[in-house]
Design an enzyme around this catalytic site. Sequence first.
Site, PDB file in Angstrom:
ATOM      1  N   CYS A 382       0.818  -1.206   0.000  1.00  0.00           N
ATOM      2  CA  CYS A 382       0.000   0.000   0.000  1.00  0.00           C
ATOM      3  C   CYS A 382       0.857   1.263   0.000  1.00  0.00           C
ATOM      4  O   CYS A 382       1.382   1.640  -1.037  1.00  0.00           O
ATOM      5  CB  CYS A 382      -1.032  -0.036   1.114  1.00  0.00           C
ATOM      6  SG  CYS A 382      -2.432   1.021   0.706  1.00  0.00           S
ATOM      7  N   HIS A 508      -3.642  -5.013   0.129  1.00  0.00           N
ATOM      8  CA  HIS A 508      -3.118  -5.611   1.363  1.00  0.00           C
ATOM      9  C   HIS A 508      -3.335  -7.123   1.320  1.00  0.00           C
ATOM     10  O   HIS A 508      -4.343  -7.608   1.817  1.00  0.00           O
ATOM     11  CB  HIS A 508      -3.896  -5.078   2.566  1.00  0.00           C
ATOM     12  CG  HIS A 508      -3.702  -3.624   2.836  1.00  0.00           C
ATOM     13  ND1 HIS A 508      -2.895  -3.178   3.851  1.00  0.00           N
ATOM     14  CD2 HIS A 508      -4.214  -2.523   2.245  1.00  0.00           C
ATOM     15  CE1 HIS A 508      -2.924  -1.858   3.884  1.00  0.00           C
ATOM     16  NE2 HIS A 508      -3.719  -1.431   2.914  1.00  0.00           N
ATOM     17  N   GLU A 510      -1.911  -9.306   3.026  1.00  0.00           N
ATOM     18  CA  GLU A 510      -1.792  -9.951   4.343  1.00  0.00           C
ATOM     19  C   GLU A 510      -3.153 -10.321   4.931  1.00  0.00           C
ATOM     20  O   GLU A 510      -3.268 -11.248   5.720  1.00  0.00           O
ATOM     21  CB  GLU A 510      -1.036  -9.058   5.337  1.00  0.00           C
ATOM     22  CG  GLU A 510      -1.698  -7.738   5.712  1.00  0.00           C
ATOM     23  CD  GLU A 510      -1.419  -6.624   4.706  1.00  0.00           C
ATOM     24  OE1 GLU A 510      -0.814  -6.933   3.656  1.00  0.00           O
ATOM     25  OE2 GLU A 510      -1.813  -5.477   4.958  1.00  0.00           O
TER      26      GLU A 510
HETATM   27  N1  GLN Z   1      -1.960   6.789   2.613  1.00  0.00           N
HETATM   28  C1  GLN Z   1      -2.086   6.029   1.411  1.00  0.00           C
HETATM   29  C2  GLN Z   1      -3.433   6.193   0.759  1.00  0.00           C
HETATM   30  O1  GLN Z   1      -4.377   6.568   1.380  1.00  0.00           O
HETATM   31  C3  GLN Z   1      -1.797   4.576   1.657  1.00  0.00           C
HETATM   32  C4  GLN Z   1      -2.819   3.913   2.516  1.00  0.00           C
HETATM   33  C5  GLN Z   1      -2.344   2.640   3.113  1.00  0.00           C
HETATM   34  O2  GLN Z   1      -1.130   2.407   3.185  1.00  0.00           O
HETATM   35  N2  GLN Z   1      -3.275   1.787   3.564  1.00  0.00           N
HETATM   36  O3  GLN Z   1      -3.572   5.942  -0.419  1.00  0.00           O
END
Ligand code: GLN
Length: 541
Positions: A382, A508, A510
Amino acid sequence: MVKYVFVTGGVLSSVGKGVVTSSIGKMLQVRGFKVTVIKIDPYVNVDAGTMNPYIHGEVFVTEDGGETDLDLGGYERFLDINLPKENNITTGQIYQAVINKERRGDFLGRCVQIVPHVTDEIKRRIRLVAERSDFDVVLTECGGTVGDIEGQPFLEAFRQMRLEEGFENTVYIHVALVPILEVTGEMKTKPLQHSVNELRRIGIQLDTMVARCDEMIDAESLRKIALFGTIPREAVFCSYTVPSIYQVPLILDEQGMGEYISGRLGVQKRKPDWKNWREFVDSFENPRHHVKIALIGKYAGLADSYISMREALRHAGAACEAGVSIDYIAAEKFEEDLTELELLKNYDGIFVPYGFGPRGTEGKIRAIQFARESDIPFLGICYGFQLAVVEFARNACGLKEANSTEINQHTPHPVIDLMPEQKDIQRKGATMRLGAHKIMIKSATLSYRLYKTEEIYQRHRHRWEVNQNYWEILEKHGLVFSGKSPDGRRMEILELPDRFFFLASQFHSEFKSRPRKPDPEYYGFVKACLSRKLGKTKPKF
Ligand code: GLN
């Protein structure tokens, strides 16, 4: 007829009530019961999405896009099931529903009260989960400890459910800490007795108790707990400290807890089959190899902020016979002193997790650069994916001031930008791009070799994405976008084919990793860390 099992906690929170609840689910599941689990969080937030992970731990994301308490992640991993967001109930949701009904006029003429209106709504929500499928058992864990003001309406609802569902269809289990006094080595059951009394005061007579203690509780203390709890000695169990949480269902079952609960529910299904689980626990706890991973994060001071990531790394480790140890390193460390980066040479892999806001991002970017240039295996998730794009744009494509607009709104090269559909969103609650979305994987890439399929579904939680205007220049310099949304508008996975292992994803993965079913990205990463450590060539997959 569905059976309801209610789990409450006493003395202190954070003593492993969630693990015990997951373990109860597991003991029933291996006996053939179809189980689902609800987590109640008595806070007034509507969901966990607006809470700081540094205080509350990770926000878990369900397949259907719920931002929930991290305990749901534990349930999913133990039971290998996907839970919908309705399985996390909060005070915020209950009050919101009751107040909406009141405004609509559903209660016209009446005074709306905690009992019965709020408690009715709680019971309705629990039963709604039960009706979703043909579950045999619905386990409901109430967060916090008995005696908390905000937990009271939920415990009152639990109490009422015995009256309505019948004794044989409801079980109350209490999990409480039994501390050992360091000076005398004595086990103290008094705090537990007090929380049992508190339950009794509100009308809940327990069926079973689990004492959480550093060691197996002695016979005398077990006898005392049973006596004060007014339950048979056979109904008291001990969750003592073990090398991994995955052992907890095994040690509780050995003490007879699975038999006791299924007997109490009046249904004996089949003999428990622990083979698969035991094999996993063995490989998990007795690895042949070992890898050391540096996790460079913003919330490094609280391991629970990265709990699903930690478990995914460990599941992946178990699949390649490797124990995984993780050092949680504050990203800012690399901003203050560049020589600190050299420390990263001592690790088999570098992992950059999710995150929000500017703090620590320059440190993360430097760590990513170090991983890429020193060819240390790298996995980014992410924010880790987005910052890998920023790093590559700056240092490989020569766009010196490239950045994400989340960090610098005025950057001349906004390689990561707010998704167009996010631009007009003002409200913060549940408005990110959330939950499972389809991703198409490009053939003949590392991602394809890992996932072995063209189509995957992965969970998301973000507002920013790779800016279309920079796809070409990034690709021209060797970055491969190996996963995209089906319409091709959104970049989901990146890789650098000339590196030993360099992979990052917008999603994600995970959240879908399970014991014995590691996520392929995490598996690839840990396998690469191990190969590099053992001096082998790049794994083929
Ligand atoms: N801050 C970033 C976004 O909102 C990544 C979010 C995250 O890592 N879950 O796109």
